[in-house]
Motif scaffolding. Structure first.
Motif, PDB file in Angstrom:
ATOM      1  N   LEU A 615       0.824  -1.209   0.000  1.00  0.00           N
ATOM      2  CA  LEU A 615       0.000   0.000   0.000  1.00  0.00           C
ATOM      3  C   LEU A 615       0.860   1.261   0.000  1.00  0.00           C
ATOM      4  O   LEU A 615       0.592   2.215  -0.734  1.00  0.00           O
ATOM      5  CB  LEU A 615      -0.931  -0.006   1.212  1.00  0.00           C
ATOM      6  N   LEU A 616       1.905   1.274   0.818  1.00  0.00           N
ATOM      7  CA  LEU A 616       2.789   2.446   0.864  1.00  0.00           C
ATOM      8  C   LEU A 616       3.541   2.616  -0.451  1.00  0.00           C
ATOM      9  O   LEU A 616       3.691   3.735  -0.958  1.00  0.00           O
ATOM     10  CB  LEU A 616       3.776   2.311   2.025  1.00  0.00           C
ATOM     11  N   CYS A 617       4.011   1.505  -1.012  1.00  0.00           N
ATOM     12  CA  CYS A 617       4.760   1.579  -2.269  1.00  0.00           C
ATOM     13  C   CYS A 617       3.850   1.986  -3.421  1.00  0.00           C
ATOM     14  O   CYS A 617       4.221   2.844  -4.245  1.00  0.00           O
ATOM     15  CB  CYS A 617       5.423   0.229  -2.550  1.00  0.00           C
ATOM     16  N   GLU A 618       2.670   1.400  -3.512  1.00  0.00           N
ATOM     17  CA  GLU A 618       1.739   1.736  -4.583  1.00  0.00           C
ATOM     18  C   GLU A 618       1.297   3.196  -4.476  1.00  0.00           C
ATOM     19  O   GLU A 618       1.182   3.897  -5.493  1.00  0.00           O
ATOM     20  CB  GLU A 618       0.516   0.814  -4.517  1.00  0.00           C
ATOM     21  N   ASN A 619       1.074   3.647  -3.267  1.00  0.00           N
ATOM     22  CA  ASN A 619       0.706   5.046  -3.069  1.00  0.00           C
ATOM     23  C   ASN A 619       1.837   5.971  -3.512  1.00  0.00           C
ATOM     24  O   ASN A 619       1.609   7.016  -4.122  1.00  0.00           O
ATOM     25  CB  ASN A 619       0.366   5.286  -1.598  1.00  0.00           C
ATOM     26  N   SER A 620       3.076   5.577  -3.224  1.00  0.00           N
ATOM     27  CA  SER A 620       4.240   6.379  -3.603  1.00  0.00           C
ATOM     28  C   SER A 620       4.385   6.453  -5.121  1.00  0.00           C
ATOM     29  O   SER A 620       4.601   7.528  -5.693  1.00  0.00           O
ATOM     30  CB  SER A 620       5.503   5.785  -2.972  1.00  0.00           C
TER      31      SER A 620
END
Length: 680
Positions: A615-620
């Motif tokens: 989730l953090l990587c995709e959001n980034s």
């Protein structure tokens, strides 16, 4: 000292060398010197000495080693010369003066008398005896040459000293080059002038290192410190010790303090005897508050880290504000470390916001929780700078910038809008290569050729980007992309984690910050928020230190999600958007999953940890390049208020649903990922 006492001490030296294996090593060290083409004035031998073993053999000799190293060296030299001549080890050694013995101490007694605190090292003349010190390397020179030993001949042909090896000068601790090689020495027999036989000069390597107490870094952290002045110490490394130290690292050094006379000045320096990498020990226990929280949230894999992030930084912001950024800062703090194989792990963070003041304070507060945190000042050097050495070498002295001083910790660069393009390019280059290069012009620093040195950069970077300053991007209509401020997209890609910080509740968030600030001003001692969970700054320090020490392993489920998401995202983004998912993406995913696992005080990386990482990587990536088939809201890691149990329950349900969405995304766009992940 009487002759009988000297003979007794020499016998004790011989006994110690025989018991410790020093004689066998002496025999091996003599073999290379029997080369017919190698004829030197001085032959150098390093002898390892354990003071405890010496004291067991002869307490008087042990006292001499610890308190009178020059006389102890003379005793060992005499015994070694006798052994060399008796056993016919080196025929080219004719006099005792040709034997240059270096005593390498293994350690010193653990008493205060043998420890030199760099915070208050002695003034005036003190005994030239070995001491132990611990410090941080803030500068060092290139390796240059010095004279280990030289042969001098009498100019009077009728004098027996006009030939042979009667007049030998060797380097002594604290001595300058002029103390070894000069043209005003006189013969001890006829008082005629001595002249050096240059072809017999023996050269060695030397390097100057600047050492300072690690507490000096407190001045470079975000918070104001007391007005103390820290004095650095000049350390001389010679021969095999050259290049044994690195800028920004902590070391424990055994050395001999000395006063260097260079008229009209007298400088205080230390001749290094041995160097050992040193890391301070920190307690790996955490507070009862977090232990109780761990027990209370054991049924949910999400809640512990959520509550830890929710109540983090209450000195700066109210709970619930910037939770995603708080989680990112905690993950970066936990993941920034070196493992058992001395491999460094980092997690860089870029926060895009219109409220740089509050976020700057939040980062500054977080910086104090890590044992090595440096806040870069705009007037200082970011990576490395050069100056001319002032201690006689005349070579380049390389000074550590903020990033090198933050080795093993975090370097906070602040708002990138204050940096010019050349600085932004330098930051991008360092982020991509993890090294900083220093160009040393030869003509300027007394060398024949130019030289370029590279230093590893082992720290995590935290930066801010003011999104109120438009970057002027042409295409800003892609779904999910965000305005990242004046920084180029290539630089944003170099950062591992990009977080957009904005108030979900608009003016309500601003009002919460205002109320929080006013409460702090009017009630500085009282609790700001009535809550069953109260965590102090010390609690967070202990938690981060303990989490950093945990060794974690990837479970099969977590590995499946990480690799599957990487393969699916690479296919989707490359085909539809032309965005290449590099190998750095999978490293980021693993790093985030491991950090979340540690923050939750687990040793097995679960699927739930991998879900947070995805989730953090995709959001980034979405903030930089737009949304993919896996469409997620900007603040999906914290989709609701966590002020009560219902909010935590709703978050658990939302993350469980996202877990299933990620699995469907993997099976749709990367079918059979488990079978070919290994090949990839």
């Amino acid at each position: 000292m009487k002759m009988a006492e000297i003979l007794s001490l020499k016998e004790s030296v011989l006994v110690y060398l025989d018991r410790s294996g020093g004689l066998r090593k002496l025999v091996e060290d003599c073999k290379p010197f029997n080369d017919a083409q190698q004829v030197e004035a001085v032959y150098r031998f390093c002898i390892s000495v354990n003071p405890y073993d010496v004291i067991e053999v002869d307490p008087v000799l042990g006292d001499c080693v610890l308190h009178d190293p020059l006389n102890a060296t003379a005793l060992f030299r005499a015994v070694c010369f006798l052994a060399i001549k008796t056993l016919s080890l080196v025929e080219k050694i004719h006099t005792e003066n040709q034997v240059n013995v270096i005593l390498k101490l293994t350690h010193l007694p653990p008493f205060p008398e043998y420890v030199l605190d760099l915070c208050n090292f002695p003034r005036g003349y003190g005994p030239m005896r070995p001491v132990s010190m611990e410090g941080l390397v803030i500068a060092m020179t290139r390796v240059t040459k010095y004279t280990q030993g030289a042969r001098f001949l009498c100019i009077n042909d009728d004098c027996p000293c006009s030939t042979g090896f009667h007049h030998i000068r060797v380097h002594a601790p604290g001595a300058t080059e002029s103390a070894t090689v000069r043209n005003d020495f006189t013969c001890m027999i006829c008082s005629s002038q001595l002249k050096e036989d240059v072809k017999f000069r023996v050269l060695g390597d030397k390097q100057l290192v600047e050492l300072i107490h690690v507490k000096a870094l407190d001045v470079l952290t975000a918070h104001q410190q007391s007005s103390l002045r820290y004095q650095s110490v000049n350390l001389f490394l010679r021969d095999e010790l050259c290049n044994s130290m690195r800028i920004g690292r902590l070391y424990r050094v055994l050395g001999i303090p000395a006063h260097v006379h260079q008229w009209p000045n007298i400088t205080w320096s230390v001749e290094a005897n041995s160097v050992q990498l040193w890391e301070p020990e920190y307690p790996c226990t955490f507070s009862c508050n977090f232990q109780n929280l761990k027990e209370a949230t054991a049924f949910s894999p999400w809640r512990f880290s959520a509550i830890v992030a929710h109540y983090f930084g209450l000195d700066v912001t109210p709970p619930g504000l910037y939770n995603t950024l708080k989680l990112g800062l905690l993950l970066s703090l936990v993941q920034t470390r070196a493992d058992e194989k001395n491999t460094f792990h980092n997690l860089d963070l870029l926060a895009a916001t219109t409220d740089t003041l509050i976020l700057d304070r939040l980062m500054a507060y977080s910086l104090t929780l890590v044992y090595r945190g440096v806040r870069h000042q705009a007037s200082g050097e970011m990576f490395a700078s050069l100056s001319r050495d002032e201690h006689g070498a005349g070579t380049a002295n390389i000074h550590a910038g903020s990033a090198l001083l933050a080795t093993g910790g975090v370097c906070m660069l602040g708002d990138l809008s204050f940096y010019k393009k050349d600085k932004l390019d330098a930051i991008q280059s360092v982020l991509e290569s993890r090294t900083v290069s220093v160009f040393i012009p030869g003509k300027k620093y007394g060398e024949d050729a130019d030289q370029q040195l590279s230093f590893p950069v082992q720290c995590s970077f935290w930066v801010l980007s003011d999104t109120s300053q438009q970057s002027g991007k042409v295409d800003s209509t892609i779904l999910g992309t965000a305005e990242l401020g004046p920084i180029p997209i290539q630089l944003a890609d170099a950062f591992g984690l990009v977080i957009q910080c904005k108030d979900i509740v608009g003016e309500q968030g601003l009002n919460a910050q205002v109320v929080h600030t006013l409460q702090q001003a009017t009630q500085p001692e009282g609790p700001l928020y009535p809550s069953c969970w109260k965590f102090s700054t010390q609690d967070y320090k202990e938690l981060i230190t303990h989490a950093q020490s945990l060794q974690v392993d990837l479970s099969h489920g977590a590995e499946k999600i990480i690799h599957g998401y990487y393969m699916a995202s690479r296919r989707v983004r490359t085909q539809s958007e032309g965005v290449k998912m590099s190998l750095a993406s999978i490293k980021l995913l693993i790093s985030l999953a491991e950090a979340h696992c540690k923050l939750c005080l687990r040793t097995q990386v679960l699927e739930e940890d991998a879900v947070i990482a995805v989730l953090l990587c995709e959001n980034s990536v979405t903030l930089k390049h737009g949304a993919s088939a896996l469409i997620i809201p900007p603040d999906i890691v914290f989709p609701c208020d966590l002020g009560d149990v219902d909010g935590l329950h709703r978050r658990d349900m939302a993350l469980d649903e996202l877990h299933q969405n990620i699995l469907r995304f993997i099976y749709t766009y990367a079918p059979g990922a488990e079978t070919y992940i290994t090949e990839e």
